[in-house]
Design a protein around this motif. Structure first.
Motif, PDB file in Angstrom:
ATOM      1  N   UNK A  39      37.190  -0.932  30.464  1.00  0.00           N
ATOM      2  CA  UNK A  39      38.638  -0.799  30.573  1.00  0.00           C
ATOM      3  C   UNK A  39      39.162   0.283  29.634  1.00  0.00           C
ATOM      4  N   UNK A  40      40.234   0.921  30.048  1.00  0.00           N
ATOM      5  CA  UNK A  40      40.883   1.960  29.255  1.00  0.00           C
ATOM      6  C   UNK A  40      41.236   1.407  27.872  1.00  0.00           C
ATOM      7  N   UNK A  41      40.931   2.178  26.859  1.00  0.00           N
ATOM      8  CA  UNK A  41      41.175   1.826  25.449  1.00  0.00           C
ATOM      9  C   UNK A  41      40.362   0.628  24.970  1.00  0.00           C
ATOM     10  N   UNK A  42      39.268   0.330  25.679  1.00  0.00           N
ATOM     11  CA  UNK A  42      38.404  -0.787  25.284  1.00  0.00           C
ATOM     12  C   UNK A  42      36.980  -0.321  24.968  1.00  0.00           C
ATOM     13  N   UNK A  43      36.750   0.992  24.870  1.00  0.00           N
ATOM     14  CA  UNK A  43      35.404   1.512  24.630  1.00  0.00           C
ATOM     15  C   UNK A  43      34.831   1.046  23.302  1.00  0.00           C
ATOM     16  N   UNK A  44      35.644   1.047  22.251  1.00  0.00           N
ATOM     17  CA  UNK A  44      35.139   0.633  20.934  1.00  0.00           C
ATOM     18  C   UNK A  44      34.685  -0.827  20.972  1.00  0.00           C
ATOM     19  N   UNK A  45      35.459  -1.673  21.590  1.00  0.00           N
ATOM     20  CA  UNK A  45      35.102  -3.087  21.711  1.00  0.00           C
ATOM     21  C   UNK A  45      33.836  -3.253  22.546  1.00  0.00           C
ATOM     22  N   UNK A  46      33.746  -2.517  23.639  1.00  0.00           N
ATOM     23  CA  UNK A  46      32.565  -2.567  24.508  1.00  0.00           C
ATOM     24  C   UNK A  46      31.321  -2.126  23.729  1.00  0.00           C
ATOM     25  N   UNK A  47      31.440  -1.011  23.013  1.00  0.00           N
ATOM     26  CA  UNK A  47      30.297  -0.519  22.233  1.00  0.00           C
ATOM     27  C   UNK A  47      29.924  -1.477  21.109  1.00  0.00           C
ATOM     28  N   UNK A  48      30.907  -2.082  20.490  1.00  0.00           N
ATOM     29  CA  UNK A  48      30.636  -3.049  19.430  1.00  0.00           C
ATOM     30  C   UNK A  48      29.786  -4.193  19.966  1.00  0.00           C
ATOM     31  N   UNK A  49      30.144  -4.680  21.133  1.00  0.00           N
ATOM     32  CA  UNK A  49      29.374  -5.750  21.763  1.00  0.00           C
ATOM     33  C   UNK A  49      27.946  -5.289  22.052  1.00  0.00           C
ATOM     34  N   UNK A  50      27.791  -4.094  22.614  1.00  0.00           N
ATOM     35  CA  UNK A  50      26.452  -3.586  22.966  1.00  0.00           C
ATOM     36  C   UNK A  50      25.579  -3.396  21.726  1.00  0.00           C
ATOM     37  N   UNK A  51      26.150  -2.829  20.679  1.00  0.00           N
ATOM     38  CA  UNK A  51      25.371  -2.561  19.473  1.00  0.00           C
ATOM     39  C   UNK A  51      25.141  -3.804  18.615  1.00  0.00           C
ATOM     40  N   UNK A  52      25.801  -4.912  18.943  1.00  0.00           N
ATOM     41  CA  UNK A  52      25.571  -6.157  18.218  1.00  0.00           C
ATOM     42  C   UNK A  52      24.311  -6.868  18.704  1.00  0.00           C
ATOM     43  N   UNK A  53      23.729  -6.360  19.795  1.00  0.00           N
ATOM     44  CA  UNK A  53      22.543  -6.975  20.398  1.00  0.00           C
ATOM     45  C   UNK A  53      21.298  -6.184  20.043  1.00  0.00           C
ATOM     46  N   UNK A  54      20.171  -6.860  20.125  1.00  0.00           N
ATOM     47  CA  UNK A  54      18.892  -6.198  19.882  1.00  0.00           C
ATOM     48  C   UNK A  54      18.644  -5.133  20.949  1.00  0.00           C
ATOM     49  N   UNK A  55      17.929  -4.090  20.563  1.00  0.00           N
ATOM     50  CA  UNK A  55      17.529  -3.093  21.549  1.00  0.00           C
ATOM     51  C   UNK A  55      16.609  -3.751  22.562  1.00  0.00           C
ATOM     52  N   UNK A  56      16.775  -3.333  23.806  1.00  0.00           N
ATOM     53  CA  UNK A  56      15.914  -3.877  24.861  1.00  0.00           C
ATOM     54  C   UNK A  56      15.797  -2.858  25.981  1.00  0.00           C
ATOM     55  N   UNK A  57      14.778  -3.016  26.784  1.00  0.00           N
ATOM     56  CA  UNK A  57      14.535  -2.125  27.926  1.00  0.00           C
ATOM     57  C   UNK A  57      15.021  -2.842  29.175  1.00  0.00           C
ATOM     58  N   UNK A  58      16.096  -2.324  29.767  1.00  0.00           N
ATOM     59  CA  UNK A  58      16.592  -2.883  31.010  1.00  0.00           C
ATOM     60  C   UNK A  58      17.491  -1.854  31.682  1.00  0.00           C
ATOM     61  N   UNK A  59      17.777  -2.097  32.931  1.00  0.00           N
ATOM     62  CA  UNK A  59      18.632  -1.218  33.694  1.00  0.00           C
ATOM     63  C   UNK A  59      20.087  -1.518  33.314  1.00  0.00           C
TER      64      UNK A  59
END
Length: 185
Positions: A160-180
């Motif tokens: 969503x517009x103006x939600x990139x930082x929140x989206x990235x925060x969620x993604x980077x809070x997780x362990x690295x993994x190999x997936x599509x």
């Protein structure tokens, strides 16, 4: 990326683009699928009819016949779209069924085979990539037109517009993994 990874990935990509169309149709009614910006613009119903016409031509007997079938009448894909959303979705599903019925049996050994589109040779990989790009282009149009129609009522299909930082925060809070990337959508 090994070839089996390519085949798995390409199927996921096609499913992803199908889902964007599906989610666009879910937000629209019978009248909205026929709206166009002006007389030179295509409605969602027309764009969908064209996508399906292309799918049926390209994927029917994919490995053994030219992708531009003699029975295809491309110019008519831009006239007389389905009258209602239910018929449009049936047509949409028919196109995707044809695509997946052609792609699912493909094996790594098939990827360098030559197939033709309008007498132009492509490896199977090139032909698949060509169609993925073509469909993503037009499905982007479906989404954009849907967004124009719904305006503030549009439910976003991406970050969503103006939600990139929140989206990235969620993604980077997780362990690295190999997936599509489509696995989290």
């Amino acid at each position: 990326m090994n070839q089996n990874s390519y085949l798995t990935s390409i199927k996921q990509q096609f499913n992803y683009y199908k889902s964007l169309g599906d989610k666009t149709f879910e937000q629209l009614d019978n009248n909205e699928i026929h709206w166009s910006f002006n007389d030179d613009s295509n409605s969602i119903a027309i764009i969908t009819k064209h996508i399906v016409g292309n799918m049926l031509s390209r994927w029917t007997n994919f490995l053994t016949e030219d992708g531009e079938k003699k029975w295809r009448q491309r110019d008519t894909e831009f006239d007389n779209p389905p009258n209602n959303k239910e018929d449009l979705i049936k047509l949409w599903e028919k196109g995707w069924k044809c695509l997946f019925d052609a792609i699912n049996p493909i094996e790594e050994k098939d990827l360098e085979r030559i197939v033709y589109i309008r007498n132009m040779g492509h490896t199977v990989t090139e032909a698949i990539n060509r169609q993925l790009c073509h469909y993503s282009y037009h499905i982007g149009q479906l989404v954009f037109v849907g967004k124009m129609i719904k305006d503030d009522g549009w439910k976003t299909l991406s970050v969503a517009k103006n939600k990139s930082a929140l989206y990235n925060q969620d993604k980077f809070s997780k362990e690295k993994s190999r997936k599509h990337f489509t696995e989290d959508l």
